[in-house]
Enzyme design. Structure first.
Site, mmCIF file in Angstrom:
data_model
loop_
_atom_site.group_PDB
_atom_site.id
_atom_site.type_symbol
_atom_site.label_atom_id
_atom_site.label_comp_id
_atom_site.label_asym_id
_atom_site.label_seq_id
_atom_site.Cartn_x
_atom_site.Cartn_y
_atom_site.Cartn_z
ATOM 1 N N LYS A 149 -4.564 6.862 -19.960
ATOM 2 C CA LYS A 149 -4.582 7.355 -21.342
ATOM 3 C C LYS A 149 -3.247 7.025 -22.032
ATOM 4 O O LYS A 149 -2.960 5.873 -22.237
ATOM 5 C CB LYS A 149 -4.929 8.847 -21.340
ATOM 6 N N TYR A 161 -11.595 18.455 -16.814
ATOM 7 C CA TYR A 161 -12.159 17.105 -16.929
ATOM 8 C C TYR A 161 -13.423 17.020 -16.048
ATOM 9 O O TYR A 161 -13.386 17.410 -14.871
ATOM 10 C CB TYR A 161 -11.098 16.096 -16.484
ATOM 11 N N ARG A 210 0.847 -1.208 0.000
ATOM 12 C CA ARG A 210 0.000 0.000 0.000
ATOM 13 C C ARG A 210 0.875 1.248 0.000
ATOM 14 O O ARG A 210 0.468 2.317 -0.445
ATOM 15 C CB ARG A 210 -0.958 0.012 1.202
ATOM 16 N N ASP A 219 -3.063 19.231 -15.072
ATOM 17 C CA ASP A 219 -3.381 17.917 -15.642
ATOM 18 C C ASP A 219 -2.754 17.889 -17.035
ATOM 19 O O ASP A 219 -3.158 18.638 -17.926
ATOM 20 C CB ASP A 219 -4.912 17.758 -15.703
HETATM 21 C C1 PLP Z 1 -9.600 10.438 -18.090
HETATM 22 C C2 PLP Z 1 -9.109 11.714 -17.532
HETATM 23 C C3 PLP Z 1 -8.910 11.869 -16.151
HETATM 24 C C4 PLP Z 1 -9.326 10.815 -15.146
HETATM 25 O O1 PLP Z 1 -8.529 9.697 -15.229
HETATM 26 P P1 PLP Z 1 -9.053 8.226 -14.776
HETATM 27 O O2 PLP Z 1 -7.840 7.401 -15.010
HETATM 28 O O3 PLP Z 1 -10.222 7.906 -15.627
HETATM 29 O O4 PLP Z 1 -9.423 8.314 -13.346
HETATM 30 C C5 PLP Z 1 -8.354 13.056 -15.712
HETATM 31 N N1 PLP Z 1 -8.030 14.038 -16.572
HETATM 32 C C6 PLP Z 1 -8.227 13.936 -17.899
HETATM 33 C C7 PLP Z 1 -7.859 15.074 -18.781
HETATM 34 C C8 PLP Z 1 -8.773 12.766 -18.417
HETATM 35 O O5 PLP Z 1 -9.007 12.676 -19.729
#
Ligand code: PLP
Length: 390
Positions: free
Chosen positions: A207, A111, A58, A182
């Site tokens: 992604k 997001y 963890r 982000d």
């Molecule tokens: C998909 C996404 C997230 C969230 O990520 P998860 O892995 O689905 O929790 C955050 N920011 C952006 C820009 C995204 O496209």
């Protein structure tokens, strides 16, 4: 991609590993919850913080640590943390840095689940958020005095608007505000926010970092003092750790990251250009078509949107596509289509309905690793099928 960036940034470390045990070319997957010690003294040293031996999965796991090392090199960060999802990375970073009474400044069109986290969860703990137009640097600057966090996403979701990250990072520093961005859309191959003065970079590793639509994961990379603070005060207790299996899949995905990014950069630009000339398309939202004067981007991701002309029947268009599958998420091998009206009308599903302030006529496309010509040959007849015929 500019020559400057390809010349200066070598990503060989993504492909080339130090030697692993038995000459293995991939790091072992440490599928274990705990790590034992050979002596009382050895265990005591770990508890006193005098050794960095793994203790409990963890908290730390060598497969995850191998991933964190690569993420630090990729983003130019001091330290990193890995999470079970991108939104876990976001919620841990935000909840770990705020306290009751704090105010967050966040860009519009972030997001959607980030928006929900700030509006639904943070608000319940007395943390408020001001949403501002990230393209208006003066508006962001006006909102900064007295804020705790500046939360950026460049480019943003759905509208793909960039922010002037360098100027905003400096302004945040001036006002003693911690800046986060982000960076999922550009990936560290095309954008390096830490070098521009941003404090923490966040990834949905689901992604591009994974790249094969088989992992849900997240990461935070940046300033050592902030990462140490998050480790000590928050992440261990929220418990959204990344598994060794998924860390291993991410390490595999990273080996081809720069190749995949080159591909989606080219195909994305090709298709965005063709779409902007199509009679069924009002406007294409792609940062390469409306370049920001202070852009940090050295290349473009494959995710963008277009606003359909009123004549286009969006359900028929989506149903006529073959390569572009109807689906959420993006960043994998396969091309995807996502109509905004579905995302906007989520009441009744797992997500709270919120108004993102984007047109219901927007259609988001993710251009995957297929041949761009095949993808265009998929889009063109779908437009034809979904347009009125005299
Ligand atoms: C998909 C996404 C997230 C969230 O990520 P998860 O892995 O689905 O929790 C955050 N920011 C952006 C820009 C995204 O496209």
């Amino acid at each position: 991609m500019s020559d400057k960036d390809t010349a200066e940034t070598s990503h060989t470390f993504l492909v080339h590993d130090e030697q692993h045990a038995e000459g293995a070319v991939s790091p072992p997957i440490y599928q274990t919850s705990l790590f034992t010690f050979n002596s009382y003294e050895e265990m005591e040293a770990r508890f006193k913080g005098q050794s960095d031996r793994a203790l409990y999965s963890r908290i730390d796991n060598p497969t995850v640590s191998a991933l964190l090392q690569k993420l630090c090199l990729l983003e130019g960060g001091d330290k990193a943390l890995a999470f079970a999802s991108g939104i876990a990375a976001i919620s841990n970073a935000v909840l770990g840095l705020v306290r009751t009474g704090d105010r967050i400044v966040c860009v519009n069109h972030c997001y959607p689940d980030t928006y929900r986290l700030l509006r639904l969860v943070c608000a319940r703990f007395g943390v408020t958020t001001d949403f501002v137009d990230g393209t208006d640097t003066a508006a962001v600057a006006n909102a900064l005095p007295g804020a705790r966090l500046l939360y950026l996403e460049s480019p943003t979701s759905w509208l793909f608007q960039e922010q002037d990250l360098q100027t905003l990072a400096q302004l945040a520093q001036t006002h003693g505000v911690i800046s986060l961005v982000d960076n999922s859309w550009a990936s560290p191959i095309f954008q390096q926010p830490l070098a521009a003065g941003i404090d923490l970079v966040i990834h949905s590793a689901t992604k591009y970092l994974s790249g094969h639509s088989d992992v849900v994961a997240g990461a935070v990379v940046g300033r050592a003092d902030l990462i140490d603070h998050l480790s000590a005060e928050t992440t261990a207790y929220l418990g959204a750790k990344l598994s060794a299996q998924e860390a291993s899949l991410l390490l595999r995905g990273l080996r081809t990251l720069s190749l995949r990014m080159e591909r989606v950069h080219q195909s994305g630009l090709t298709l965005a250009g063709k779409l902007s000339a199509h009679p069924s398309v009002k406007r294409v939202y792609h940062p390469g078509l409306q370049p920001h004067p202070q852009s940090l981007l050295s290349g473009y991701g494959g995710l963008f949107s277009f606003e359909a002309e009123d004549s286009l029947d969006i359900p028929t268009f989506c149903n006529a596509l073959n390569f572009f599958k109807l689906g959420v998420s993006w960043g994998g091998h396969e091309s995807l289509v996502m109509p905004a009206e579905m995302s906007i009308n989520q009441a009744g599903s797992h997500s709270a309905a919120v108004d993102f302030g984007v047109s219901a006529r927007l259609v988001r496309l993710y251009v995957g690793l297929e041949e761009a010509s095949d993808l265009w040959n998929d889009l063109e007849p779908a437009f034809e099928a979904a347009s009125p015929h005299e």
